[in-house]
Design an enzyme around this catalytic site. Structure first.
Site, PDB file in Angstrom:
ATOM      1  N   THR A 296     131.196  35.876 -78.317  1.00 51.10           N
ATOM      2  CA  THR A 296     130.153  35.427 -77.404  1.00 51.10           C
ATOM      3  C   THR A 296     130.082  33.908 -77.440  1.00 51.10           C
ATOM      4  OG1 THR A 296     128.331  35.350 -78.998  1.00 51.10           O
ATOM      5  CG2 THR A 296     128.808  37.498 -78.013  1.00 51.10           C
TER       6      THR A 296
ATOM      7  N   LEU B   4     129.416  34.552 -83.129  1.00 47.38           N
ATOM      8  CA  LEU B   4     128.238  33.880 -82.598  1.00 47.38           C
ATOM      9  C   LEU B   4     128.405  32.381 -82.808  1.00 47.38           C
ATOM     10  CD1 LEU B   4     125.479  36.201 -84.150  1.00 47.38           C
ATOM     11  CD2 LEU B   4     126.562  36.403 -81.910  1.00 47.38           C
TER      12      LEU B   4
ATOM     13  N   ILE C 211     131.015  33.114 -87.490  1.00 47.47           N
ATOM     14  CA  ILE C 211     130.396  31.913 -86.936  1.00 47.47           C
ATOM     15  C   ILE C 211     131.421  31.069 -86.187  1.00 47.47           C
ATOM     16  CG2 ILE C 211     128.965  29.909 -87.421  1.00 47.47           C
ATOM     17  CD1 ILE C 211     127.745  32.650 -88.203  1.00 47.47           C
ATOM     18  N   LYS C 212     131.149  30.828 -84.907  1.00 48.35           N
ATOM     19  CA  LYS C 212     132.014  29.967 -84.107  1.00 48.35           C
ATOM     20  C   LYS C 212     131.628  28.504 -84.337  1.00 48.35           C
ATOM     21  CE  LYS C 212     133.313  31.261 -79.939  1.00 48.35           C
ATOM     22  NZ  LYS C 212     133.246  31.728 -78.519  1.00 48.35           N
ATOM     23  N   ILE C 213     132.604  27.745 -84.784  1.00 43.27           N
ATOM     24  CA  ILE C 213     132.416  26.322 -85.063  1.00 43.27           C
ATOM     25  C   ILE C 213     133.373  25.530 -84.176  1.00 43.27           C
ATOM     26  CG2 ILE C 213     132.553  24.510 -86.818  1.00 43.27           C
ATOM     27  CD1 ILE C 213     130.411  26.434 -87.542  1.00 43.27           C
TER      28      ILE C 213
END
Length: 218
Positions: free
Chosen positions: A27, A57, A83-85
């Site tokens: 997402t 996310l 976790i999208k970084i």
């Protein structure tokens, strides 16, 4: 090749599950906004629907301290949260810390093999090269993807590659040909993968001939 669905719409997620074609979810804030729901409500709905597959996310803070704070809170929402970084200098600091803490990361906005190499060295769980956006500026996203795969094989980097910014079925075909681990695909492209005009024509012919032969459905 694992198929992740690039969406936040619960209806699309359920359809992909019914087909048995859902290995994970990615997402971003744009996709969450499209649900028309408060972001947290939309995320919790997705986690409830898909409790056993990776769900990416995205953080929105641009400082490494802020990214880490957000990441820690998002990670509490489910054991399967990734976790999208973004690949920035601040993001790199966050990736290193989160990797050491055992929080899974998906490094996004990757546009070059060297960016992917750096993210892999820092212990990222996933990297997401953006194929379609590279194509948009006249580069061949698939060539970049191929280089990343080769570099990772050279050095035994365990970071998984997620082919992202998929625009059409030929992107998916070429990803599969290259042996990429994961492709994250919009729902409309997933639907297109299941269709072929010759299949429709052939099925119509079989039904027509069955009726002529008086074959009955048992």
């Amino acid at each position: 090749m694992k198929i992740f669905l690039d969406t936040a719409k619960i209806e699309e997620i359920r359809r992909a599950k019914e087909w048995g074609l859902l290995d994970g979810i990615t997402t971003n804030p744009t996709l969450l906004a499209q649900t028309g729901k408060p972001w947290k409500e939309a995320v919790l709905e997705i986690i409830k629907e898909v409790p056993d597959k990776p769900i990416s996310l995205e953080v929105i803070d641009t400082t490494w301290e802020g990214m880490i704070r957000e990441a820690r809170e998002l990670a509490k929402m489910g054991d399967n949260v990734v976790i999208k970084i973004p690949f920035t200098q601040e993001g790199l600091k966050a990736i290193r810390v989160l990797s050491q803490e055992g929080i899974k990361t998906n490094v996004t906005l990757i546009f070059s093999p060297l960016q992917a190499l750096v993210a892999g060295k820092l212990g990222a769980t996933y990297v997401s090269p953006f194929l379609g956006r590279l194509d948009d500026i006249g580069h061949d996203g698939m060539l970049v993807l191929e280089e990343i795969i080769h570099i990772y094989e050279n050095y035994g980097i365990e970071t998984q590659i997620i082919a992202a910014s998929i625009r059409h079925v030929d992107h998916v075909r070429r990803c599969a040909h290259l042996g990429v681990a994961i492709a994250t695909i919009p729902f409309k492209v997933l639907e297109q993968m299941l269709k072929h005009p010759l299949t429709d024509i052939g099925l119509a012919k079989f039904i027509e001939d069955a009726q002529k032969a008086g074959i009955q459905i048992l």
